[in-house]
Design an enzyme around this catalytic site. Structure first.
Site, mmCIF file in Angstrom:
data_model
loop_
_atom_site.group_PDB
_atom_site.id
_atom_site.type_symbol
_atom_site.label_atom_id
_atom_site.label_comp_id
_atom_site.label_asym_id
_atom_site.label_seq_id
_atom_site.Cartn_x
_atom_site.Cartn_y
_atom_site.Cartn_z
ATOM 1 N N GLY A 100 0.788 -1.224 0.000
ATOM 2 C CA GLY A 100 0.000 0.000 0.000
ATOM 3 C C GLY A 100 0.818 1.270 0.000
ATOM 4 O O GLY A 100 0.262 2.358 0.180
ATOM 5 N N THR A 102 2.192 4.404 -1.347
ATOM 6 C CA THR A 102 1.820 5.247 -2.489
ATOM 7 C C THR A 102 2.760 6.433 -2.655
ATOM 8 O O THR A 102 2.856 6.993 -3.738
ATOM 9 C CB THR A 102 0.381 5.779 -2.324
ATOM 10 O OG1 THR A 102 0.289 6.501 -1.093
ATOM 11 C CG2 THR A 102 -0.630 4.638 -2.341
ATOM 12 N N HIS A 105 8.648 8.127 -0.495
ATOM 13 C CA HIS A 105 9.510 8.940 0.372
ATOM 14 C C HIS A 105 9.176 8.428 1.767
ATOM 15 O O HIS A 105 8.022 8.554 2.211
ATOM 16 C CB HIS A 105 9.179 10.429 0.199
ATOM 17 C CG HIS A 105 9.981 11.353 1.064
ATOM 18 N ND1 HIS A 105 10.598 12.500 0.557
ATOM 19 C CD2 HIS A 105 10.259 11.326 2.389
ATOM 20 C CE1 HIS A 105 11.216 13.123 1.553
ATOM 21 N NE2 HIS A 105 11.019 12.437 2.679
ATOM 22 N N HIS A 107 8.168 7.312 5.323
ATOM 23 C CA HIS A 107 7.354 7.982 6.338
ATOM 24 C C HIS A 107 6.762 6.930 7.256
ATOM 25 O O HIS A 107 6.541 5.792 6.843
ATOM 26 C CB HIS A 107 6.230 8.810 5.694
ATOM 27 C CG HIS A 107 5.391 8.032 4.733
ATOM 28 N ND1 HIS A 107 5.810 7.743 3.448
ATOM 29 C CD2 HIS A 107 4.172 7.445 4.863
ATOM 30 C CE1 HIS A 107 4.893 7.033 2.838
ATOM 31 N NE2 HIS A 107 3.875 6.824 3.679
HETATM 32 P P1 5GP Z 1 1.565 5.367 2.010
HETATM 33 O O1 5GP Z 1 0.330 4.924 1.270
HETATM 34 O O2 5GP Z 1 2.685 5.676 1.026
HETATM 35 O O3 5GP Z 1 1.997 4.474 3.116
HETATM 36 O O4 5GP Z 1 1.170 6.710 2.719
HETATM 37 C C1 5GP Z 1 1.081 7.928 2.065
HETATM 38 C C2 5GP Z 1 0.113 8.767 2.834
HETATM 39 O O5 5GP Z 1 0.302 10.110 2.449
HETATM 40 C C3 5GP Z 1 -1.354 8.422 2.544
HETATM 41 O O6 5GP Z 1 -1.989 8.027 3.755
HETATM 42 C C4 5GP Z 1 -1.930 9.720 1.968
HETATM 43 O O7 5GP Z 1 -3.236 9.973 2.420
HETATM 44 C C5 5GP Z 1 -0.934 10.761 2.459
HETATM 45 N N1 5GP Z 1 -0.776 11.915 1.590
HETATM 46 C C6 5GP Z 1 -0.664 11.909 0.233
HETATM 47 N N2 5GP Z 1 -0.511 13.166 -0.226
HETATM 48 C C7 5GP Z 1 -0.523 13.976 0.863
HETATM 49 C C8 5GP Z 1 -0.399 15.382 1.029
HETATM 50 O O8 5GP Z 1 -0.262 16.156 0.093
HETATM 51 N N3 5GP Z 1 -0.449 15.857 2.307
HETATM 52 C C9 5GP Z 1 -0.608 15.026 3.379
HETATM 53 N N4 5GP Z 1 -0.642 15.594 4.582
HETATM 54 N N5 5GP Z 1 -0.722 13.682 3.259
HETATM 55 C C10 5GP Z 1 -0.689 13.174 2.021
#
Ligand code: 5GP
Length: 121
Positions: A100, A102, A105, A107
């Site tokens: 998951g 997305t 970078h 985090h």
């Molecule tokens: P991943 O899916 O990579 O583990 O988490 C990425 C997270 O970044 C997602 O939960 C998504 O909602 C969040 N996200 C994506 N774009 C932005 C943004 O522009 N600002 C913030 N605050 N969160 C974001």
């Protein structure tokens, strides 16, 4: 000065995209997730553009033990400061598309503010 490498978290770290930072120091920042999956859903983001845990702990190359230790410490401190202790919180680091991820970078998600389900899927 943080370089804007074009990815959304680099842009937030560099200030190119405005954001409300709940925490910031020289190495990390914390923002609210834009699509919260829990009552409290925060992201702790290293300013350095490391794509994922796969890059943080490479097969060949330098493992980022110290940075990862500080990342977990920062997430814990932010969670505490946001009132998520003693009740509790969950950290998640999605690694790769199948998990998951997305935003490529690194985090860590902080989830809390309510009783979370016992399952991860
Ligand atoms: P991943 O899916 O990579 O583990 O988490 C990425 C997270 O970044 C997602 O939960 C998504 O909602 C969040 N996200 C994506 N774009 C932005 C943004 O522009 N600002 C913030 N605050 N969160 C974001």
């Amino acid at each position: 000065m943080v370089k804007d490498n074009g990815c959304i978290f680099c842009r937030i770290a560099a200030g190119t995209v405005p954001s409300t930072k709940l925490f910031e120091d020289g190495e990390f920042l914390c923002v609210r997730d834009i699509q919260p999956q829990a009552k409290v859903h925060l992201l702790v983001i290293p300013k350095e553009n490391i794509s994922s845990l796969d890059e943080a702990f490479p097969v060949h190359g330098h493992p980022r033990h110290e940075l990862m230790g500080r990342l977990l410490e920062t997430a814990t401190k932010v969670a505490r400061q946001q009132g998520l202790l003693p009740e509790g919180f969950r950290l998640a680091i999605n690694t790769g598309r199948a998990a998951g991820q997305t935003v490529f970078h690194l985090h860590v998600h902080i989830l809390g503010g309510e009783a979370l389900g016992a399952t991860f899927a």
